[in-house]
Structure formats: structure tokens, C-alpha cells
Design an enzyme around this catalytic site. Sequence first.
Site, PDB file in Angstrom:
ATOM      1  N   GLU A  84      -3.283   6.976   7.573  1.00 51.89           N
ATOM      2  CA  GLU A  84      -4.129   7.772   6.683  1.00 51.89           C
ATOM      3  C   GLU A  84      -5.128   8.562   7.501  1.00 51.89           C
ATOM      4  O   GLU A  84      -5.534   8.137   8.583  1.00 51.89           O
ATOM      5  CB  GLU A  84      -4.941   6.852   5.749  1.00 51.89           C
ATOM      6  CG  GLU A  84      -4.163   6.296   4.607  1.00 51.89           C
ATOM      7  CD  GLU A  84      -4.960   5.261   3.825  1.00 51.89           C
ATOM      8  OE1 GLU A  84      -6.166   5.076   4.106  1.00 51.89           O
ATOM      9  OE2 GLU A  84      -4.360   4.632   2.950  1.00 51.89           O
ATOM     10  N   LYS A  98       0.837  -1.202   0.000  1.00 51.36           N
ATOM     11  CA  LYS A  98       0.000   0.000   0.000  1.00 51.36           C
ATOM     12  C   LYS A  98       0.875   1.256   0.000  1.00 51.36           C
ATOM     13  O   LYS A  98       0.520   2.256  -0.628  1.00 51.36           O
ATOM     14  CB  LYS A  98      -0.927   0.000   1.206  1.00 51.36           C
ATOM     15  CG  LYS A  98      -1.977  -1.116   1.179  1.00 51.36           C
ATOM     16  CD  LYS A  98      -3.025  -0.889   2.253  1.00 51.36           C
ATOM     17  CE  LYS A  98      -3.687  -2.156   2.758  1.00 51.36           C
ATOM     18  NZ  LYS A  98      -4.476  -2.893   1.792  1.00 51.36           N
ATOM     19  N   HIS A 107     -14.317  -3.864   7.807  1.00 50.02           N
ATOM     20  CA  HIS A 107     -13.551  -3.559   6.594  1.00 50.02           C
ATOM     21  C   HIS A 107     -13.596  -4.672   5.563  1.00 50.02           C
ATOM     22  O   HIS A 107     -12.765  -4.730   4.657  1.00 50.02           O
ATOM     23  CB  HIS A 107     -12.087  -3.233   6.925  1.00 50.02           C
ATOM     24  CG  HIS A 107     -11.934  -2.203   8.003  1.00 50.02           C
ATOM     25  ND1 HIS A 107     -12.356  -0.906   7.842  1.00 50.02           N
ATOM     26  CD2 HIS A 107     -11.447  -2.283   9.263  1.00 50.02           C
ATOM     27  CE1 HIS A 107     -12.119  -0.241   8.957  1.00 50.02           C
ATOM     28  NE2 HIS A 107     -11.576  -1.054   9.843  1.00 50.02           N
ATOM     29  N   ARG A 141      -5.409  -8.595  -9.086  1.00 54.69           N
ATOM     30  CA  ARG A 141      -6.029  -9.912  -9.297  1.00 54.69           C
ATOM     31  C   ARG A 141      -7.497  -9.718  -9.634  1.00 54.69           C
ATOM     32  O   ARG A 141      -8.002  -8.598  -9.598  1.00 54.69           O
ATOM     33  CB  ARG A 141      -5.927 -10.726  -8.013  1.00 54.69           C
ATOM     34  CG  ARG A 141      -6.564  -9.953  -6.851  1.00 54.69           C
ATOM     35  CD  ARG A 141      -6.698 -10.776  -5.589  1.00 54.69           C
ATOM     36  NE  ARG A 141      -6.906  -9.941  -4.436  1.00 54.69           N
ATOM     37  CZ  ARG A 141      -8.088  -9.538  -3.974  1.00 54.69           C
ATOM     38  NH1 ARG A 141      -9.181  -9.872  -4.621  1.00 54.69           N
ATOM     39  NH2 ARG A 141      -8.173  -8.796  -2.902  1.00 54.69           N
TER      40      ARG A 141
HETATM   41  P1  ADP Z   1     -11.973  -8.436  -2.283  1.00 55.49           P
HETATM   42  O1  ADP Z   1     -13.112  -8.887  -1.464  1.00 55.49           O
HETATM   43  O2  ADP Z   1     -12.003  -7.009  -2.571  1.00 55.49           O
HETATM   44  O3  ADP Z   1     -11.664  -9.284  -3.473  1.00 55.49           O
HETATM   45  P2  ADP Z   1     -10.504  -9.521  -0.166  1.00 55.49           P
HETATM   46  O4  ADP Z   1      -9.095  -9.313   0.273  1.00 55.49           O
HETATM   47  O5  ADP Z   1     -11.592  -9.397   0.831  1.00 55.49           O
HETATM   48  O6  ADP Z   1     -10.723  -8.521  -1.342  1.00 55.49           O
HETATM   49  O7  ADP Z   1     -10.684 -10.912  -0.953  1.00 55.49           O
HETATM   50  C1  ADP Z   1      -9.868 -11.968  -0.806  1.00 55.49           C
HETATM   51  C2  ADP Z   1     -10.416 -12.820   0.305  1.00 55.49           C
HETATM   52  O8  ADP Z   1     -10.943 -14.011  -0.188  1.00 55.49           O
HETATM   53  C3  ADP Z   1      -9.350 -13.163   1.286  1.00 55.49           C
HETATM   54  O9  ADP Z   1      -9.709 -12.637   2.535  1.00 55.49           O
HETATM   55  C4  ADP Z   1      -9.340 -14.668   1.374  1.00 55.49           C
HETATM   56  O10 ADP Z   1      -9.392 -15.129   2.706  1.00 55.49           O
HETATM   57  C5  ADP Z   1     -10.598 -15.072   0.672  1.00 55.49           C
HETATM   58  N1  ADP Z   1     -10.450 -16.257  -0.167  1.00 55.49           N
HETATM   59  C6  ADP Z   1      -9.352 -16.705  -0.740  1.00 55.49           C
HETATM   60  N2  ADP Z   1      -9.590 -17.757  -1.497  1.00 55.49           N
HETATM   61  C7  ADP Z   1     -10.894 -18.008  -1.398  1.00 55.49           C
HETATM   62  C8  ADP Z   1     -11.776 -18.975  -1.987  1.00 55.49           C
HETATM   63  N3  ADP Z   1     -11.348 -19.881  -2.839  1.00 55.49           N
HETATM   64  N4  ADP Z   1     -13.081 -18.942  -1.694  1.00 55.49           N
HETATM   65  C9  ADP Z   1     -13.534 -18.012  -0.866  1.00 55.49           C
HETATM   66  N5  ADP Z   1     -12.748 -17.077  -0.307  1.00 55.49           N
HETATM   67  C10 ADP Z   1     -11.449 -17.063  -0.559  1.00 55.49           C
HETATM   68  P1  ADP Z   2      -7.614  -4.203   2.510  1.00 56.43           P
HETATM   69  O1  ADP Z   2      -6.320  -4.533   1.862  1.00 56.43           O
HETATM   70  O2  ADP Z   2      -7.805  -4.888   3.781  1.00 56.43           O
HETATM   71  O3  ADP Z   2      -8.731  -4.337   1.540  1.00 56.43           O
HETATM   72  P2  ADP Z   2      -8.039  -1.324   2.267  1.00 56.43           P
HETATM   73  O4  ADP Z   2      -6.976  -0.297   2.313  1.00 56.43           O
HETATM   74  O5  ADP Z   2      -8.627  -1.599   0.940  1.00 56.43           O
HETATM   75  O6  ADP Z   2      -7.461  -2.651   2.908  1.00 56.43           O
HETATM   76  O7  ADP Z   2      -9.169  -0.907   3.293  1.00 56.43           O
HETATM   77  C1  ADP Z   2     -10.256  -1.728   3.580  1.00 56.43           C
HETATM   78  C2  ADP Z   2     -11.489  -0.901   3.826  1.00 56.43           C
HETATM   79  O8  ADP Z   2     -11.309   0.040   4.884  1.00 56.43           O
HETATM   80  C3  ADP Z   2     -11.908  -0.040   2.645  1.00 56.43           C
HETATM   81  O9  ADP Z   2     -12.770  -0.744   1.799  1.00 56.43           O
HETATM   82  C4  ADP Z   2     -12.581   1.155   3.273  1.00 56.43           C
HETATM   83  O10 ADP Z   2     -13.935   0.887   3.486  1.00 56.43           O
HETATM   84  C5  ADP Z   2     -11.914   1.290   4.610  1.00 56.43           C
HETATM   85  N1  ADP Z   2     -10.883   2.350   4.560  1.00 56.43           N
HETATM   86  C6  ADP Z   2      -9.647   2.236   4.073  1.00 56.43           C
HETATM   87  N2  ADP Z   2      -8.968   3.387   4.168  1.00 56.43           N
HETATM   88  C7  ADP Z   2      -9.810   4.276   4.738  1.00 56.43           C
HETATM   89  C8  ADP Z   2      -9.691   5.656   5.134  1.00 56.43           C
HETATM   90  N3  ADP Z   2      -8.560   6.333   4.979  1.00 56.43           N
HETATM   91  N4  ADP Z   2     -10.765   6.237   5.717  1.00 56.43           N
HETATM   92  C9  ADP Z   2     -11.902   5.547   5.921  1.00 56.43           C
HETATM   93  N5  ADP Z   2     -12.049   4.271   5.578  1.00 56.43           N
HETATM   94  C10 ADP Z   2     -11.030   3.625   4.997  1.00 56.43           C
HETATM   95 MG    MG Z   3      -9.039  -3.286  -0.147  1.00 55.53          MG
END
Ligand code: ADP
Ligand code: ADP
Ligand code: MG
Length: 667
Positions: free
Chosen positions: A208, A124, A243, A299
Site C-alpha cells: 500500500e 486484507k 501499529h 469481531r
Molecule cells: P483491535 O485492537 O483493533 O481490536 P487487535 O488485533 O490489536 O485489534 O486486537 C486483538 C488483540 O488482542 C490481539 O493482538 C491479541 O493478542 C489480543 N488478545 C486476544 N485475546 C485477548 C484477551 N483475552 N485479553 C487481552 N488481549 C487479548
Molecule cells: P492490523 O491487522 O495489524 O490491524 P492494519 O491494516 O489495520 O493491520 O494496520 C495497522 C495500523 O497500521 C493501522 O491502524 C494504521 O495506523 C497503520 N496503517 C495501515 N495501513 C497504512 C497505510 N497504508 N499508511 C499508513 N499507515 C497505515
Molecule cells: Mg487493523
Amino acid sequence: MDRSKLYRRFHTLLIANRGEIACRVIRSARGMGLRTVAVYSEADRDAMHVAMADEAVLLGPARARDSYLNIERVIEAARRTGAEAVHPGYGFLSENAEFAQACLDSGLVFVGPTAAMMTAMGSKSGSKVLMEKAGVPLVPGYHGEAQDEAVLAKAADKIGFPVLVKASAGGGGRGMRVVNSAGELAAAIVSAKREAKAAFGDDRMLIEKFVQNPRHIEVQIIGDSHGNLLSLFERECTLQRRHQKVIEEAPSPTLDPKQREAVCAAARKAAAAVNYVGAGTIEFVSDGKEVFFIEMNTRLQVEHPVTELVTGVDLVEWQLRVAFGERLPMAQDEIRLNGHAIEARVYAENPQKNFMPSVGRIRTWRTPAAVDGLRIDAGYRDGDAVSPHYDAMLAKVIAWAPTRHAAIERLNRGLEQTDVRGIVTNIPFLSALVTHPDVRANVIDTGFIERELTKLTAPGAPGDLEFCAAAAAVVHEERKSAGKEAHSPWQTFGWMPVGERQRVFVFRQATGAEQKVTLRYGAGPSVLSIGEREFAFETSAAEDGGFDLTLDGMKSRVIAVIEGHELYLRTRGGRFDLHWVDPFGGETEEQVGEDKIVAPLPGTVVALLAEEGAKLEKGAAILTLEVMKMEQTLRAPFAGVLKKIKCRVGDIVGEGVELAELEPASA
Ligand code: ADP
Ligand code: ADP
Ligand code: MG
């Protein structure tokens, strides 16, 4: 680097993942004529993705570290099966640069960006340095190298509280803390570092400004290896818990067309800064007016289907075409936004117990047909085990419609028609969420779920409709099983020759109060009564496994699952779990394992509901006895075969007389 080494045509694809995303990738790959290879852990021998793939390779023990996260074993599986390419799905190794490089070094095409792009955007902090240079708006904050307490404290002061302390390597909402004042900062940093170290092996932090009333908006982008880069509009994922996204939709109902164009342009600029190749997502946080870059996910994202439904693009197909080295098949101005799509994540968890994961075997897995704008991306089926080793997400229910309102209605209907038994799911919570007036009105922020939690997780209070539906469900089921026999007197409901008969049911919700429902029938119409209130009633079978209940001339659909003494009901009022308190139905523990069905009181046998030799589930109706003008149905106290029926309709039997013999099913 020579791009033909990285991206070229292949015929066999290994999917380095499990669950719904592995199934999802297999579907598109197969549609393109590819041979598919699944990998699995010892816990997943019988999993859906293994059954779907053309071939499957065991990686190792259940623990992800020994299987799905083990780079060497995944590469070895590709070598053994002759796979030429690897799709990493999301989670697991999908954002692991070392893995992307290992694939390349083994002569495999990695379906995704290069290791270098991942490294640049994976952190990040690092990505923020790049975005700053590219002129993409950032949340005010600190993303420097120095990590000592004094530096972080000074940075937080300068930004102004509240701030968000975040793990630079973070994902899935872990390693993140909101800090409201200077006094809380040190402790928050210590605990966030501990969590980040355990989860990602890297405890570097950034700080942040915590954006007030935050909304999450993200843009889907995809690039090919010829320098073309497209944005496929945005998604709004503001409904989050800790989150983590719960509901996602496209397009964002918050942005106007001008803001939409601005955020998409910012996302393209962000991806162009690393000449991005593959599918990716640029995430922003918004205060409702401006948007600020927070991170990039290199991804495919869990919520990609909503983008697919509003653009008509199959993102997995495009990922694979990019991996073949092809050009993207469309230009930016050909990507059109059509209608609205919304997705709900179905988790094996109990919202009433602080969302505790639920593990075990799925007894029933019923989802509606994927027609009329409904899409179900599932990774589980009837009989599958939900293991404690992996993410609790089971499936996604996704709906499309011309408008947001209609899409929400469709999603809710899809959720209502989804029925999972054997484990606890968040489906009722999802229904409550999507039908909440503030969600419909889009007056939400990322804290909405937490604030409304009590309301969203409260079980609906059953009313007259539900109690009547429960009684009707029992009767309806008995008539159905009786109807299978020829000449059954139950085929017509008013079958008793003379007089009015009645039957009393008692139901209760969890530990709530008991409710008595009396059914009266005879010459005239049948009547259900609760206290002083009376309802003329009728039931008729409906095509979706439920029945139509007409109460005082008003017809509505009821779906009921009866398992022994537990009733799961779906009425127009929502979902209800009721316990049927039946004094004669094997309620007592002693009766379990007893193979003789005896008359609990003196009475008359009025109906035989099962045939000799029939295989009965626990709780299946065997016969009805009339006792003191009231009817009681005797049910199988356990699953087994009905060996013998020892009475006939019309028999007058004394208390304790054996009426039937049930042989327990061998385990
Ligand atoms: P986003 O929801 O934005 O794609 P996340 O980081 O929440 O971002 O999504 C990845 C998440 O999916 C991880 O927290 C991981 O634990 C989960 N994950 C990984 N592989 C699988 C799978 N095959 N089925 C369901 N969940 C999975
Ligand atoms: P992750 O890798 O766990 O997805 P993110 O940086 O995408 O981490 O943050 C996860 C969530 O936290 C975001 O979807 C948003 O809702 C909240 N978030 C992140 N940064 C901020 C911020 N600076 N202020 C308020 N909410 C935030
Ligand atoms: Mg995120």
C-alpha cells in the site's frame, strides 16, 4: 442456508476467551439471564473469568495452542457443559473461519458472522477486491495474487515510495514494514514474510501507499440476520505504538459532521457488500482529509466500550440478540451520538525498558469506583498471576464526559487512581500520553508516540512537594498505626512535653542524588525543611486512602504506598517512586531474617507503634527511638508476628539492647 440453524435462541453461552473480554462478555450475558461457561488453561485455574462464570472447563496446558486456540477442545467443552452458543471475544479464535464452521457443524450458535463472511473479509487482499467493487475508497496499492519478487517490486515502484508492505492475513500490527526506498524493499519483504508465516501460517503480502501523517479512523457496524445493518459512529485510534492501538476515542475529534456521515456511509457500504451479520469494524487510514479502507475486523474490538459510552448501546447484548436471530432493536436514525469517550489500555509492560512485558503476581490491584462517567473493564484482581503465555493487556480504563476535554481529564484522573503493584504497568506512560499538549490539541498521527517516546517515558523529577510528601507520608502512616492504640501519644502530633524535636529523612529517586528532608516539631507548628527552604506542614486523613498535605497553607491530596523502604507517591505533580534511605530501618541485608529488634544506637524509646501479637507486614513500624535528638522508627525487617515488646515508652536503652522480638511469618 437456513438462518434458523445459524441464529436461534439459547440459554447457555460458552466464552472462548480469557482476561478482560471474557469478563466483559459474562457481565452482559448474565444480565440477559444466560448461564455462562468459561474455559481456561492450566495457567488460568484461578483467573478472574473462571471465578465469574457459572461453570468452567479446563482446556489444557498454558500454551494457547493447547488451550484457547484448540478448536476441538473448545467444542468438547461446549458439549460437556451443554452450552448452545459460543462467544469468541477478540484475538484467539475470533476471526477463525474454521472455528465458526466447526461450531455450526457441532450444532452450536457462533456469536459472530458466518464462516463465509469471515473468509471473504478476513484477508486484507480479498476484502480489498470486494471493496473496490463496492466503490469504497482504497489506499492506492497492490493486492493481487502474484507474489514473486519482480511483481511486488514493480507494484511498489508504480505506487511510489514510501510504501507499506503488509501481510494479507495480518493482525495486531504484525507482518508489516514501512519501506522508504526501492533498495530496502527486498529485505523488508523477506522479513515481513518470515514474521507472517510464523504468526499466521500465511505469508502472502500486499503493498500500500504509506499515507503521510496517518490517522486511524474506524467505524463500528452491526448487522442482523434479517438484512438490517447499522453504523454506530466512528472511533479514532491514532495513538499507536508499533501499529498497535494504545488510546482510542469516540467520536473522532478530526472529522466534521459531513466527513463523519461520509465515512459511516462508506462503512455501511463495505459491510453490505457481504450482507454482514454480527458486530464488526471497518478500518480506515486517513491523511486528515480523505479516508481509505484498510481492513475489516469481523469481531468485537478491544476498544468497543468507547462506542458504547457515546451511543448508550451494549454491543455485547446486541451481538447476543443478533445471535438469537432477533432484529436489531433500533433504526439508523435512532442511533445518537452523545458526548465523548476515551479509553486507555493498561498493559503489564515496562515503558522504561522498551515496553518489555512484565510477568508475576499482582500484589495490589486498586481501581477507582466506576462512577461519574468512569468505566473499568478489568480481567485481573489482587493476587492474580500475569502469565507470560498471553497478551499483556490487563484492563481498560474508559472515561465519558460531555466534551473531549473533560473526558481526557476524567480518564487521567481514573489512571491516577489506578494502582497496580507487584508487576510493572504502563499506567504512568498512559497518564503522560493523555496529558500531552499535542494529544489534547489533537495534532497527532500514528508516529506520535515513537517520536515523543523519551518525553513520554521519562520519570517525573521529584521536587520539594514530593520530598515533603514522602516525609509526611512516613509520619502520617506511623501516626495512623499508633492511633489504633488507645492513649497513644502520637494521636496529637505535638506530643513531646518540652523543646523542639527533629527528625531527618533521606530519599532518593532510582539512582539519583539523595535529598535530605528535616522535620521539626514541638510547641509551634511543624516544619519541613529542604536545604534553606522551610514549609509549615500538616496532614489529615482523606477518604480515598490518601491524605491531605498542607504545605505553607496550600492543601493537596497525596496517595502514598509504603512498602519497606520503597515509597510510591502520587501528588498533583504525578507519580513518583522514591527510595527511603533509612540508616536504622533494616537497610542492611544481615538484618533480614534477624528476629530480634535491637537499638542501633543508645537512645530513648519515645513511642510504641505496634502491639504484642500483631501481624506485621515487612516494613511496618514497631517503635520509635530518639537518638541524639533525632527520631528513628524501627521497622519489621520481614513479615511476621510481634511476639514480645521488651521496652516501655521512656526507657533509656543502650546500643544493641533488644527491644522487641519478631517471629517470621511461615511461608
Ligand atoms: P483491535 O485492537 O483493533 O481490536 P487487535 O488485533 O490489536 O485489534 O486486537 C486483538 C488483540 O488482542 C490481539 O493482538 C491479541 O493478542 C489480543 N488478545 C486476544 N485475546 C485477548 C484477551 N483475552 N485479553 C487481552 N488481549 C487479548
Ligand atoms: P492490523 O491487522 O495489524 O490491524 P492494519 O491494516 O489495520 O493491520 O494496520 C495497522 C495500523 O497500521 C493501522 O491502524 C494504521 O495506523 C497503520 N496503517 C495501515 N495501513 C497504512 C497505510 N497504508 N499508511 C499508513 N499507515 C497505515
Ligand atoms: Mg487493523
